[in-house]
Enzyme design. Structure first.
Site, short mmCIF file in Angstrom:
data_model
loop_
_atom_site.label_atom_id
_atom_site.label_comp_id
_atom_site.label_asym_id
_atom_site.label_seq_id
_atom_site.Cartn_x
_atom_site.Cartn_y
_atom_site.Cartn_z
CG HIS A 177 15.94 -4.57 14.46
ND1 HIS A 177 15.42 -5.81 14.77
CD2 HIS A 177 15.68 -4.38 13.15
CE1 HIS A 177 14.88 -6.33 13.68
NE2 HIS A 177 15.02 -5.50 12.69
NE ARG B 295 6.94 -10.91 16.52
CZ ARG B 295 7.27 -12.07 17.09
NH1 ARG B 295 6.68 -12.49 18.18
NH2 ARG B 295 8.21 -12.83 16.55
CG HIS C 159 11.73 -2.25 10.22
ND1 HIS C 159 12.40 -1.95 11.38
CD2 HIS C 159 12.03 -3.54 9.96
CE1 HIS C 159 13.09 -2.99 11.78
NE2 HIS C 159 12.88 -3.99 10.94
CD GLU D 282 16.23 -4.53 9.20
OE1 GLU D 282 16.48 -5.15 10.25
OE2 GLU D 282 15.20 -4.71 8.54
ZN ZN Z 1 14.20 -5.73 10.82
#
Ligand code: ZN
Length: 319
Positions: A99, A194, A174, A117
């Site tokens: 991200h 992605r 991740h 996150e």
């Molecule tokens: Zn994520």
């Protein structure tokens, strides 16, 4: 003023390729789908909102509450509710992703926010693992390894166990992998680049990759401290309830996350703009209201003291 009322939320359930029925079975969420992968338990994100389950504001979405009832959330305001909490169950591997941070999102994604996150492993299969971080020394090496498909060499695989906690700042490569159930607390953002999807097909076609943007935002070299399990050792700094443990899981600039074990009883003071509470295990009551695993609520601004009774594992988060 309704600041003395807890805001229990009904989650938005998201169907995904890699989902299953575990969230419904474990937490009692209702869905006809057999491929639910995410329950957005506290969400004001436009891609899936949670709603107030009962009480004075029953049926309202969290974003409606945020804009129409600002007194519930205190003086620390942003355009939209700042956090997003999800329960995620991966029946299959999720794509390898990254991200952007706030600055990159602002410039390249119409002023949106980035996404930091963190994950609390609620449960996992024996031998389960996740991917956090990479082994490339610089951008050139990273691009080369991606181009050559050297994924085993590039990606860092980390074994996981129930109760582990991981901090995933923006820019960290991740992936959640199969057999994992986790609680994710994140910035309210749905921007994902992605990098690799195991060459899988969806309806006969590979899903879109965002390799250039991903390589743009990935941190080099992967910072050891970013990938560390930042879980603190349990501290017993609460005086109530004999075996009650409090574990400070994370303090970062976007949010704070804590874990509490309620054994018998626990008093918790809500001294933040708002406090999100997720019941992960067990059952009991909060201020006399029955609660069990899978229940999620927000204690509004100025709510005061929360009194828990029972036997529960709870995760709290606040800005
Ligand atoms: Zn994520």
């Amino acid at each position: 003023m309704y600041n003395n009322e807890l805001l229990f939320m009904t989650p938005f359930l998201k169907e995904v390729l890699w989902g299953g029925t575990r969230l419904q079975e474990k937490y009692g969420y209702k869905s006809d789908s057999e491929s639910i992968g995410e329950a957005w338990v506290v969400s004001a994100n436009r891609n899936g909102e949670s709603r107030v389950r009962d009480g004075h504001f029953k049926g309202m979405t969290l974003s409606e509450l945020w804009s129409k009832q600002p007194e519930l959330f205190g003086p620390d305001r942003s355009d939209s509710f700042p956090l997003l909490v999800k329960l995620i169950y991966a029946r299959d591997n999720l794509s390898i992703q990254v991200h952007p941070d706030d600055d990159y999102a602002y410039v390249h994604e119409n002023g949106g926010s980035g996404k930091t996150e963190c994950w609390y492993i609620a449960d996992c299969e024996e031998g389960a693992d996740i991917i956090i971080g990479h082994n490339a020394k610089n951008k050139e090496e990273l691009r080369e390894m991606v181009t050559n498909g050297e994924w085993d060499k590039l990606l860092r695989v980390i074994p996981i166990h129930k109760g582990d906690f991981f901090y995933i700042p923006s820019g960290t490569v991740h992936a959640i992998r199969k057999g994992t159930l986790l609680l994710e607390t994140q910035q309210n953002c749905d921007l994902t680049y992605r990098l690799y999807d195991y060459d899988r097909l969806q309806n006969g076609k590979p899903r879109e990759l965002h390799i250039d943007k991903a390589i743009d935002v990935i941190n080099y070299p992967s910072d050891e401290k970013d990938t560390a399990n930042v879980s603190a050792s349990p501290s017993h700094d609460l005086s109530t309830g004999e075996a009650t443990a409090h574990e400070e899981l994370l303090r970062c600039s976007y949010f704070s996350v804590d874990k509490y074990l309620v054994k018998d009883s626990l008093d918790l003071t809500q001294s933040h703009s708002f406090l999100i509470v997720d019941v992960l295990e067990g059952s009991g009551t909060v201020d006399g209201i029955p609660v069990g695993s899978g229940d999620n609520f927000i204690a509004p601004y100025n709510y005061g003291e929360l009194h828990f009774e029972g036997d529960m594992t709870i995760i709290t988060s606040h800005i």
